[in-house]
Motif scaffolding. Structure first.
Motif, mmCIF file in Angstrom:
data_model
loop_
_atom_site.group_PDB
_atom_site.id
_atom_site.type_symbol
_atom_site.label_atom_id
_atom_site.label_comp_id
_atom_site.label_asym_id
_atom_site.label_seq_id
_atom_site.Cartn_x
_atom_site.Cartn_y
_atom_site.Cartn_z
ATOM 1 N N ALA A 108 16.913 -4.232 -3.514
ATOM 2 C CA ALA A 108 16.989 -4.253 -2.047
ATOM 3 C C ALA A 108 17.721 -3.023 -1.518
ATOM 4 O O ALA A 108 17.344 -2.464 -0.487
ATOM 5 N N LEU A 109 18.771 -2.577 -2.226
ATOM 6 C CA LEU A 109 19.494 -1.368 -1.828
ATOM 7 C C LEU A 109 18.538 -0.170 -1.835
ATOM 8 O O LEU A 109 18.542 0.654 -0.912
ATOM 9 N N PHE A 110 17.690 -0.101 -2.864
ATOM 10 C CA PHE A 110 16.720 0.992 -2.968
ATOM 11 C C PHE A 110 15.632 0.847 -1.904
ATOM 12 O O PHE A 110 15.223 1.823 -1.267
ATOM 13 N N GLY A 111 15.191 -0.385 -1.685
ATOM 14 C CA GLY A 111 14.162 -0.633 -0.671
ATOM 15 C C GLY A 111 14.635 -0.360 0.748
ATOM 16 O O GLY A 111 13.836 -0.010 1.626
ATOM 17 N N GLN A 112 15.940 -0.502 0.977
ATOM 18 C CA GLN A 112 16.531 -0.199 2.287
ATOM 19 C C GLN A 112 16.866 1.288 2.413
ATOM 20 O O GLN A 112 17.432 1.712 3.415
ATOM 21 N N VAL A 113 16.536 2.056 1.387
ATOM 22 C CA VAL A 113 16.787 3.496 1.339
ATOM 23 C C VAL A 113 18.273 3.798 1.548
ATOM 24 O O VAL A 113 18.643 4.770 2.212
ATOM 25 N N ASP A 152 0.844 -1.197 0.000
ATOM 26 C CA ASP A 152 0.000 0.000 0.000
ATOM 27 C C ASP A 152 0.879 1.246 0.000
ATOM 28 O O ASP A 152 2.113 1.159 -0.100
ATOM 29 N N HIS A 153 0.253 2.422 0.148
ATOM 30 C CA HIS A 153 0.980 3.683 0.020
ATOM 31 C C HIS A 153 1.997 3.889 1.137
ATOM 32 O O HIS A 153 2.982 4.624 0.972
ATOM 33 N N SER A 154 1.794 3.236 2.285
ATOM 34 C CA SER A 154 2.738 3.392 3.400
ATOM 35 C C SER A 154 3.939 2.456 3.258
ATOM 36 O O SER A 154 4.828 2.452 4.113
ATOM 37 N N GLY A 155 3.958 1.647 2.182
ATOM 38 C CA GLY A 155 5.039 0.678 2.008
ATOM 39 C C GLY A 155 4.842 -0.575 2.833
ATOM 40 O O GLY A 155 5.757 -1.379 2.994
ATOM 41 N N SER A 156 3.629 -0.764 3.363
ATOM 42 C CA SER A 156 3.313 -1.959 4.151
ATOM 43 C C SER A 156 2.806 -3.071 3.234
ATOM 44 O O SER A 156 2.200 -2.803 2.187
ATOM 45 N N TRP A 204 4.310 7.730 -5.412
ATOM 46 C CA TRP A 204 5.060 8.474 -4.391
ATOM 47 C C TRP A 204 5.678 9.688 -5.066
ATOM 48 O O TRP A 204 6.103 9.613 -6.225
ATOM 49 N N LYS A 205 5.751 10.780 -4.306
ATOM 50 C CA LYS A 205 6.184 12.052 -4.886
ATOM 51 C C LYS A 205 7.672 12.046 -5.223
ATOM 52 O O LYS A 205 8.092 12.419 -6.300
ATOM 53 N N ASP A 206 8.491 11.630 -4.239
ATOM 54 C CA ASP A 206 9.942 11.672 -4.440
ATOM 55 C C ASP A 206 10.615 10.729 -3.442
ATOM 56 O O ASP A 206 9.956 10.075 -2.635
ATOM 57 N N ARG A 207 11.942 10.703 -3.513
ATOM 58 C CA ARG A 207 12.701 9.793 -2.649
ATOM 59 C C ARG A 207 12.583 10.156 -1.173
ATOM 60 O O ARG A 207 12.689 9.292 -0.314
ATOM 61 N N ARG A 208 12.389 11.453 -0.890
ATOM 62 C CA ARG A 208 12.261 11.875 0.520
ATOM 63 C C ARG A 208 11.029 11.234 1.166
ATOM 64 O O ARG A 208 11.070 10.796 2.309
ATOM 65 N N GLU A 209 9.942 11.188 0.421
ATOM 66 C CA GLU A 209 8.716 10.575 0.931
ATOM 67 C C GLU A 209 8.936 9.085 1.228
ATOM 68 O O GLU A 209 8.486 8.559 2.234
ATOM 69 N N ILE A 210 9.691 8.424 0.344
ATOM 70 C CA ILE A 210 10.012 7.004 0.534
ATOM 71 C C ILE A 210 10.918 6.805 1.754
ATOM 72 O O ILE A 210 10.689 5.912 2.579
#
Length: 495
Positions: free
Chosen positions: A244-249, A20-24, A449-455
């Motif tokens: 995974a690198l991207f998912g781990q921010v 979902d939008h919260s990444g859950s 999602w708007k941008d990387r900061r939101e993620i």
């Protein structure tokens, strides 16, 4: 459009996860498929089975979530890398089984390239060491060994792809033959500096340009899939470790994650410039978003979670993978037993295709529990070897290690990893970061999602494992590992 569907096509199973939008995680579906071992050192998959299981779990995940395709904003894809598939463009049928990244049949071909002095040129262009792990020699083998394949490839009748390309081809009904730079950079045919397939390498491996997919960015709309009943855009692709690198921010230089899957893969984000390794690590594309390419240093360990599968299927020590932690905890320590899981040779930083698995230090007092514990510890020792090489290359001291993948749920392994590294090991709340990274890349492309900061604001820790052993104990353990490793090196004879 409240959800994103991530397709996570792995080495031993295909999974689909609805976020979902919260990444859950809203729902997950998973199905294992056959591992085919035609000869010692050979590993294959049936590409049709990969597609059947992946499309099957996609439908199951939506059903479990209680949603329809109309509520899915986009599909993101992440995949086992390097695994090589060649298929007929007209029929969509593979010309042979997929040759899996673990397959060692082309080790001799790699030796011959090194003997010709070609390794430095290949390394300079691709960021990779010459090894059977990568796609180029696998593709060369298929073109040389499948009757008529070479001529048909030159005529443009065949298509090559890593698993991402195969999935997109099938999802779009054969309309799109694409890949992204994170996957292309694992083929040993892609120049990581120019961002394109390299003509000199294509000539060297005898690969016609006509078989290759178009290289698109990691976050853009590639086409639409009607698989689930209505049109859904496919908008994100990344190889599993980069996802995974991207998912781990880990999106700023110096951040490191390690994924404990079938193999173990540690990546350090290095920014917009590739860093050449002096310690046998790989320089790889992390992702390309828009016109900006970002890079990573990577250490690849071939056998990690697969050693637990071997304890289950090969030795019958456990009935299910989940039992390994309880069995290992029956032993207070390894009892002097070391297990080097070099079943497919050794990856970084050793790169020894002729190493083989080894259990050393057995006595009459050794038990099933000691072997189970040594198997888990063998994963952590390999990770420590890679991390020390990475710190040397990047000239930084790690502050923490972010972890993910199936085996990071094993608390005994994570605590031992922290003890061995001497830094905290941090497990995130959402451990499915590979699928999450693919979802994030796809979601960014369609404005979910708007941008990387939101993620970045969504990342949360589940548990921190803090080192709890004295340095002298750590040194003693590592010395024992080095001793066992030396015995496993170059065990098999070059062909």
């Amino acid at each position: 459009m409240k959800y994103i569907l991530a397709l996570d096509q792995g080495t031993t199973s295909s999974r689909a996860i609805v976020f979902d939008h919260s990444g859950s995680i809203v729902a997950t579906a998973q199905q294992e498929f056959r591992q085919i071992f035609p000869r010692p050192g050979w590993v294959e998959h049936d590409p049709q089975e990969i597609w059947a299981t992946q499309s099957g779990v996609a439908a199951q995940a939506l059903q479990k979530a209680g949603i329809t395709a109309n509520e899915v904003a986009t599909i993101g894809i992440t995949n086992q890398r390097e695994t090589t598939i060649v298929w007929d463009r007209a029929t969509g049928k593979p010309v042979c089984n997929a040759i899996v990244w673990q397959d060692r049949r082309t080790a001799g071909a790699c030796d011959r390239l090194k003997a010709r002095g070609l390794a430095p040129m290949i390394r300079r262009k691709t960021g990779l060491v010459v090894d059977a792990y990568f796609s180029a020699t696998k593709l060369q083998w298929i073109l040389n060994h499948v009757p008529g394949a070479k001529a048909r490839a030159r005529a443009g009748e065949l298509a090559f792809g890593t698993v991402d390309s195969w999935l997109v081809w099938n999802l779009t009904g054969g309309r799109q033959h694409v890949t992204d730079p994170s996957n292309a950079s694992r083929t040993m045919l892609f120049n990581i500096h120019t961002g394109d397939w390299d003509d000199e390498l294509l000539r060297l491996f005898g690969v016609p340009r006509a078989v290759l997919p178009a290289v698109r960015s990691s976050s853009e709309v590639y086409g639409e899939s009607h698989l689930l009943g209505s049109a859904v855009p496919i908008a994100g692709i990344a190889g599993d470790q980069q996802a995974a690198l991207f998912g781990q921010v880990c999106t700023s230089p110096g951040m490191v994650k390690n994924t404990y899957g079938t193999g173990c893969f540690m990546l350090m984000h290095t920014g917009a410039k590739p860093i050449a390794s002096k310690n046998n690590l790989l320089t790889t594309v992390a992702w390309r978003i828009g016109d900006r390419t970002e890079y990573a240093l990577e250490g690849s360990i071939f056998i990690a979670g697969a050693v637990v599968q071997w304890l289950r299927d090969g030795l019958g020590l456990i009935a299910s993978s989940g039992e390994v932690e309880a069995l290992a905890m029956q032993a207070p320590d390894n009892g002097g037993v070391y297990l080097v899981p070099a079943f497919a040779g050794l990856g970084a930083p050793h790169w020894d295709p002729y190493a083989r698995g080894l259990i050393a230090g057995l006595t009459r007092g050794s038990t099933r529990a000691h072997i189970a514990r040594a198997a888990l510890e063998g994963i952590a020792y390999q990770v420590a070897d890679v991390l020390h090489a990475m710190e040397s290359d990047a000239k930084i001291r790690l502050k923490q290690l972010r972890v993910d993948g199936g085996a990071c749920a094993n608390n005994l392994l994570m605590q031992f990893q922290a003890d061995l590294l001497g830094v905290p090991v941090v497990r995130p709340r959402v451990a499915e970061t590979t699928a999450l990274g693919a979802a994030y890349l796809a979601g960014l492309a369609v404005g979910f999602w708007k941008d990387r900061r939101e993620i970045a604001a969504q990342w949360q820790a589940d548990r921190r494992f803090v080192p709890a052993v004295k340095p002298a104990v750590r040194r003693r353990l590592l010395a024992g590992w080095t001793h066992a490793l030396a015995r496993a090196r170059r065990w098999a004879q070059p062909v």
